[in-house]
Design a protein around this motif. Structure first.
Motif, mmCIF file in Angstrom:
data_model
loop_
_atom_site.group_PDB
_atom_site.id
_atom_site.type_symbol
_atom_site.label_atom_id
_atom_site.label_comp_id
_atom_site.label_asym_id
_atom_site.label_seq_id
_atom_site.Cartn_x
_atom_site.Cartn_y
_atom_site.Cartn_z
ATOM 1 N N GLU A 247 0.829 -1.198 0.000
ATOM 2 C CA GLU A 247 0.000 0.000 0.000
ATOM 3 C C GLU A 247 0.869 1.256 0.000
ATOM 4 O O GLU A 247 0.592 2.229 -0.708
ATOM 5 N N GLY A 248 1.906 1.244 0.784
ATOM 6 C CA GLY A 248 2.794 2.407 0.809
ATOM 7 C C GLY A 248 3.470 2.635 -0.526
ATOM 8 O O GLY A 248 3.634 3.785 -0.965
ATOM 9 N N ARG A 249 3.863 1.575 -1.220
ATOM 10 C CA ARG A 249 4.552 1.721 -2.508
ATOM 11 C C ARG A 249 3.591 2.244 -3.571
ATOM 12 O O ARG A 249 3.936 3.124 -4.382
ATOM 13 N N VAL A 250 2.347 1.709 -3.571
ATOM 14 C CA VAL A 250 1.362 2.170 -4.554
ATOM 15 C C VAL A 250 1.066 3.649 -4.336
ATOM 16 O O VAL A 250 1.009 4.447 -5.283
ATOM 17 N N ARG A 251 0.880 4.037 -3.049
ATOM 18 C CA ARG A 251 0.577 5.432 -2.748
ATOM 19 C C ARG A 251 1.731 6.337 -3.149
ATOM 20 O O ARG A 251 1.538 7.427 -3.709
ATOM 21 N N SER A 252 2.946 5.888 -2.932
ATOM 22 C CA SER A 252 4.114 6.710 -3.291
ATOM 23 C C SER A 252 4.231 6.870 -4.805
ATOM 24 O O SER A 252 4.517 7.962 -5.312
ATOM 25 N N ARG A 254 1.799 6.716 -7.054
ATOM 26 C CA ARG A 254 0.724 7.562 -7.565
ATOM 27 C C ARG A 254 1.034 9.042 -7.300
ATOM 28 O O ARG A 254 0.830 9.892 -8.162
ATOM 29 N N GLU A 255 1.503 9.334 -6.123
ATOM 30 C CA GLU A 255 1.825 10.731 -5.808
ATOM 31 C C GLU A 255 2.965 11.238 -6.674
ATOM 32 O O GLU A 255 2.958 12.386 -7.127
ATOM 33 N N GLU A 334 0.389 -2.356 -7.779
ATOM 34 C CA GLU A 334 -1.015 -2.646 -7.501
ATOM 35 C C GLU A 334 -1.282 -4.142 -7.524
ATOM 36 O O GLU A 334 -2.068 -4.656 -6.728
#
Length: 677
Positions: A247-252, A254-255, A334
């Protein structure tokens, strides 16, 4: 006028016959008084001595070892009991001595003697009380020995009585121990049997419960249910960590994509790394051309146009590659997140299904552990009781009391008291003393009259009767010549007339006789110091390097002293533990020590040697060398004018020397001058 002494003695012209008659009459009177007192006193004393009946004493010694003491048994058996002996040996022996002379023991001994046909009528109507009065039992200090003694008029009965008492006491001691020790061991054995029965029941109940609850082992991790749940819990924790990371990698990603930041590093993508390397080379080439050419030339140069075109194409390719790589990385992240969530849900579902079984097994396992602890406590109690029983049985022989007869009683062959020979000698001596006292009292009241005394003139050995007295004696003590230095040396008029000047041999002999500490202040006196100045010395006043002593007071000065004396003064202990040895506190003590030393050294007229004598000897020594009186004050301090006038008679005519030209230390101080401290 000559003096006489008068002596008196008895008259010599008494009539000889009358004197002999008086002496004979006095002798008869003295003999009669002596015998009149001696004979009755001697008869009375000897009658009292030999008419007393003899008393005999039978003695025996026994070594007593009292029984050991066992502490009370603990019901829980968690605390072990110990076997100990009596703590106070002296108190135990005193108690045993009391038991030995008690009525039950004496009654048993008398019963045994009656069975042997021994009659003990001499102890009165109540034999027990009579034996107690004649018996004594006392422990010997610093040992386990008891001395037993019986006193009476029949020696053969006394020995039998003492031995019978020891036998009765031994039997009573063993009987008391047997009854007490037997009950102790039986109680321990019964408790051990009860513990063994409870242990068997507890083991059977524990095994039945283990099989019913399907418990493989006493360790939680070795059972199947708990091991499976533990493995699922570990896997679930790992899956949760994976989900959080994904989750942290996907969020990073995307940002970063939304912000236009690169999400792929060149070193992670070989294609991107190659493009950036080529673009970097083109930029470097352009910068090299810009350093050597002008901007107008660069705008016209075809090669520069070619480089710039190729660099623009490469930058476009790099931007496109980064955009494509960011989308790929986001898709991979993802996908990884979806996989982690699916694994997490699967593990969570498995743990939920096994939770009921885990709770049931945990309750069963807790009950199993409680039963194991109860069993362990019972086994500990059984071990403690068993060990205590073994120790009690093993130490029964060592704890058993014993009475060892060291010296058995034997029939005495001689009387214990009275001591006829000693008492007879005392009676004879007392009778003689009384007789002599009576004779002296008789003579006191029958003294003959004393004849008149005739004076007898005895000439004294120092008086020539009928002649004139010697001039020295006629003039009295003031005209007697002084004993002093060597022949030919002039002595002082007053004050020297009232003092004595010592010769150098006398000075050396006096210093050798004085003790090491006393020779220090005596040497200071011989160097010109006064007793008060010596007493005021402090450790700081001694300058050992310069061989000088600083004297305080009204005549403050630095006194030169022999080096050896200075070192000894610095090393001598003072009254407060420091240095600088002081003279005795009083002039009387100072005079007493000088008198003792002068007497021991064999000097003439030791009573005339005083502290002033030593100081006067120093002054005379300096003046005789022609020392200037101005320099004399630097050594001995200021002197009165009349004293200086009298000392002037000792100074040689026409010779006046400074302090550096004379010898400051007299020859008699050679033990100090350069000597060892």
């Amino acid at each position: 006028m000559p003096e006489f002494r008068t002596l008196t003695h008895s008259a010599a012209d008494i009539d000889t016959a009358r004197a002999e008659e008086i002496a004979a009459r006095g002798n008869r009177r003295r003999l009669r008084a002596f015998l009149l007192v001696l004979v009755p006193a001697l008869l009375a004393g000897l009658a009292y001595t030999f008419l007393r009946p003899p008393e005999y004493r039978a003695q025996a010694r026994i070594a007593v070892k009292p029984a050991g003491v066992v502490t009370d048994l603990q019901t829980s058996a968690a605390e072990g009991a110990t076997v100990s002996t009596a703590a106070s040996a002296a108190g135990s022996l005193q108690a045993e001595a009391g038991v030995l002379s008690s009525r039950p023991v004496i009654e048993a001994a008398l019963a045994a003697l009656r069975g042997q046909g021994v009659a003990l009528d001499e102890f009165g109507p109540d034999p027990v009380q009579g034996v107690q009065a004649a018996l004594s039992a006392a422990p010997v200090a610093d040992s386990n020995i008891i001395g037993v003694a019986a006193t009476g008029g029949q020696p053969e009965h006394l020995a039998a009585l003492v031995n019978a008492l020891i036998d009765a006491y031994s039997r009573r001691l063993l009987d008391s121990y047997s009854s007490a020790a037997g009950g102790e061991i039986d109680a321990l054995r019964q408790e051990l049997q009860d513990l063994n029965r409870r242990l068997e029941e507890k083991r059977k109940a524990l095994e039945d419960f283990r099989q019913a609850a399907d418990i493989v082992s006493g360790e939680r991790d070795e059972n199947q249910v708990l091991a499976r749940v533990k493995g699922l819990s570990l896997s679930l924790n790992q899956a949760n960590e994976k989900v959080a990371k994904a989750e942290g990698r996907v969020r990073s990603l995307r940002e970063s994509l939304a912000a236009g930041r690169p999400v792929v590093r060149a070193r992670d993508n070989p294609t991107l790394a190659g493009l950036e390397s080529r673009a970097s080379q083109l930029r470097e080439s352009l910068r090299d051309m810009e350093r050597t050419h002008t901007p107008q030339f660069m705008d016209m140069d075809p090669e520069a146009h070619s480089l710039r075109s190729r660099l623009a194409e490469l930058e476009a390719q790099i931007a496109e590659t980064k955009s494509t790589a960011g989308q790929v990385s986001l898709a991979e992240a993802e996908e990884e997140l979806a996989t982690a969530r699916e694994e997490q849900q699967t593990l969570q579902a498995q743990i939920t299904r096994d939770r009921g079984a885990v709770h049931a097994f945990s309750r069963s396992f807790g009950t199993f552990k409680s039963m194991q602890e109860e069993l362990a406590q019972l086994e500990t109690s059984r071990s403690a009781v068993s060990e205590r029983l073994l120790r009690t049985e093993a130490s029964e022989r060592s704890r058993m009391p014993s009475v060892q007869v060291i010296e058995a009683a034997t029939a005495p062959v001689s009387a214990w008291r009275p001591d006829y020979a000693r008492d007879a000698a005392i009676s004879v001596a007392a009778a003689l003393g009384l007789a002599l006292l009576a004779m002296g009292v008789t003579e006191l009241f029958n003294r003959p009259p004393r004849p008149p005394a005739t004076p007898v003139i005895v000439p004294q050995p120092w008086i020539a009767v009928g002649q004139d007295l010697p001039p020295a004696l006629a003039a009295g003590p003031a005209a007697r010549p002084l004993r002093g230095p060597a022949a030919g040396a002039n002595l002082l008029a007053s004050p020297a007339e009232s003092m004595r000047e010592l010769s150098q041999e006398e000075v050396a002999a006096l210093l050798r006789t004085l003790s090491a500490q006393d020779s220090v202040w005596a040497g200071l006196l011989l160097c010109g110091a006064t007793p008060g100045e010596i007493r005021g010395l402090a450790p700081a006043d001694v300058d050992a390097a310069a061989a000088r002593v600083r004297l305080a007071g009204a005549s403050a000065r630095e006194l030169p002293v022999p080096p050896g004396l200075c070192r000894r003064l610095a090393a001598a202990p003072g009254p407060d533990g420091g240095g600088a040895a002081l003279a005795p506190g009083t002039d009387e003590e100072l005079q007493r020590r000088l008198l003792c030393a002068a007497h021991d050294a064999g000097l003439d007229d030791p009573a005339g040697i005083t502290p002033d004598t030593l100081r006067h000897t120093c002054i005379a020594h300096l003046v005789r060398q022609g020392l200037r009186f101005g320099d004399l004050d630097r050594i001995v301090g200021p002197l009165p004018a009349d004293a200086l006038a009298r000392y002037a008679g000792l100074s040689p005519a026409g010779v006046r020397r400074s302090l550096a030209e004379v010898s400051a230390f007299m020859p008699g101080l050679h033990p100090f001058d350069g000597g060892q401290a």
